[in-house]
Scaffold this active site. Structure first.
Site, short mmCIF file in Angstrom:
data_model
loop_
_atom_site.label_atom_id
_atom_site.label_comp_id
_atom_site.label_asym_id
_atom_site.label_seq_id
_atom_site.Cartn_x
_atom_site.Cartn_y
_atom_site.Cartn_z
N CYS A 177 30.23 56.90 -42.24
CA CYS A 177 30.49 58.14 -41.50
C CYS A 177 30.05 57.98 -40.04
CB CYS A 177 29.72 59.29 -42.12
SG CYS A 177 30.21 59.61 -43.80
N ASP A 215 18.49 66.07 -51.02
CA ASP A 215 18.90 65.41 -49.77
C ASP A 215 17.66 64.96 -49.01
OD1 ASP A 215 21.80 65.53 -48.04
OD2 ASP A 215 19.99 65.00 -46.94
N ASP A 253 26.00 59.34 -49.18
CA ASP A 253 26.62 58.65 -48.05
C ASP A 253 26.46 57.14 -48.18
OD1 ASP A 253 23.94 58.28 -47.57
OD2 ASP A 253 23.96 59.06 -45.52
N ASN A 254 26.10 56.66 -49.38
CA ASN A 254 25.92 55.21 -49.54
C ASN A 254 26.21 54.82 -50.99
OD1 ASN A 254 23.14 54.75 -51.07
ND2 ASN A 254 22.97 56.59 -49.82
N PHE A 255 26.60 53.54 -51.15
CA PHE A 255 27.03 53.08 -52.47
C PHE A 255 25.87 52.90 -53.44
CE2 PHE A 255 30.65 52.03 -49.81
CZ PHE A 255 31.69 52.48 -50.60
N CYS A 291 33.02 50.09 -64.39
CA CYS A 291 34.26 49.54 -64.98
C CYS A 291 35.30 49.34 -63.89
CB CYS A 291 34.83 50.51 -66.01
SG CYS A 291 33.84 50.75 -67.48
N CYS A 329 33.36 54.03 -66.66
CA CYS A 329 32.32 54.46 -65.73
C CYS A 329 32.63 53.82 -64.37
CB CYS A 329 30.93 54.08 -66.23
SG CYS A 329 30.43 52.37 -65.94
N LYS A 378 17.93 69.28 -44.77
CA LYS A 378 19.22 69.80 -45.26
C LYS A 378 19.07 70.56 -46.58
CE LYS A 378 22.21 66.47 -43.00
NZ LYS A 378 23.21 65.40 -43.16
N ALA A 394 28.67 66.27 -45.95
CA ALA A 394 30.07 66.69 -45.79
C ALA A 394 30.71 67.10 -47.11
CB ALA A 394 30.86 65.54 -45.17
ZN LIG Z 1 31.57 50.98 -67.44
#
Ligand SMILES: [Zn+2]
Length: 319
Positions: free
Chosen positions: A161, A28, A103-105, A147, A144, A54, A7
């Site tokens: 999503c 991807d 799509d992910n941390f 932080c 960053c 993709k 997206a």
């Molecule tokens: Zn930092």
């Protein structure tokens, strides 16, 4: 380098290709799906019906848009094992900017490690539901990601999503901010880059900017102590289950999950029940079974490709 051509990555890549950015790497791991089309603007109905990767479908579309630029599609999951290899390309060299279409941390924290370790600007963004956020990190001077967000949220604690959907204008707006910041940096105008974290809710008409100028953490494990914990992880994140068409996906951070919350999220997508130490069931629209354990592990049935298993985990459970 655009990591995730979904997206956010689609509209951003489109703007950068049309602007004439000479070299674009697109990473991807997923295939185009019919449910992507309202927001993933580079793909067609045919791409979805033929389940094209993709990265490949996006590269073809962008080559048609601008045949004078060089595009390098990579069908892969950016993970700790191969992130630094993916950063180096024989023809392109090291990228001038990293653009977050993830799509992910977990991927975002890997991108942040790459950004700080190699001093590459990183355009961070996220869009889910009717909300979006974006900023740009400019190492070594700016704060960053760690932080501001020291650790990724526990799996299952945030909407994804897949669980709440994406209101498509949100991702287009956030991707435009990303392209804008990337163009400033690529044209040598880093001083013009945003020094705030932009957040908005398009449905509610709310918008705010959080000043990040005083946010650099002198004890940040990443940019202060230069510990690149997300790059250095032993990335045994998936294990094939012997004798079964199933894969176990391990969370990269072990934390006890709220199984009731997981159950509520998954019930929207199929027949699931909480049987004590795990939530188990099958998805309605995809041919997979999921068993999610309280320690964050999940077994995905009906799949033999680890990257696909990881993708299903990120979409339905979240990481
Ligand atoms: Zn930092």
């Amino acid at each position: 380098m655009i990591v995730g051509v979904g997206a956010l990555g689609c509209p951003c890549a489109d703007l950068l290709a049309r602007a004439g950015v000479a070299k674009l790497t697109l990473i991807d791991r997923d295939l185009v799906d019919i449910t992507n089309l309202h927001r993933q603007t580079l793909y067609t109905d045919t791409d979805a019906r033929t389940s094209r990767p993709k990265a490949i479908a996006a590269a073809d579309r962008l080559r048609a848009v601008n045949p004078d630029i060089d595009i390098h599609p990579v069908v892969a999951d950016l993970n700790a094992n191969d992130a630094e290899q993916l950063l180096e390309h024989e023809r392109f060299g090291t990228p001038d900017i990293l653009i977050d279409g993830a799509d992910n941390f977990e991927t975002r924290f890997i991108l942040n490690d790459l950004s700080v370790k190699h001093s590459i600007p990183y355009v961070y963004a996220g869009a889910v539901g009717t909300k979006g956020m974006a900023t740009v990190f400019l190492p070594p001077d700016s704060p960053c990601l760690r932080c501001i967000f020291p650790e990724p949220p526990p799996p299952g604690s945030q909407p994804t999503c897949e669980t709440v959907g994406v209101f498509s204008p949100v991702s287009s707006i956030i991707a435009s901010y990303q392209a804008s910041e990337a163009l400033k940096v690529l044209m040598g105008h880093e001083k013009r880059a945003m020094r705030t974290l932009l957040e908005f809710d398009l449905w509610e008409g709310q918008r705010r900017r959080i000043d990040l100028s005083g946010s650099k953490d002198p004890e940040c494990p990443c940019c202060a102590h230069r510990r690149f914990e997300f790059l250095e992880r032993d990335d045994e994140d998936t294990i094939s289950i012997c004798g079964k068409d199933a894969i176990q996906v391990n969370p990269r951070i072990r934390q006890r999950l709220d199984l009731q919350q997981i159950l509520e999220n998954l019930r929207v997508h199929g027949d699931f029940s909480n049987i004590g130490v795990l939530v188990k069931g099958t998805l309605r629209d995809e041919p997979y079974g999921l068993s999610v354990f309280h320690d964050g592990r999940a077994i995905i049935e009906g799949v033999s490709d680890p990257a696909l298993a990881r993708s299903i985990y990120d979409r339905y459970i979240g990481s």
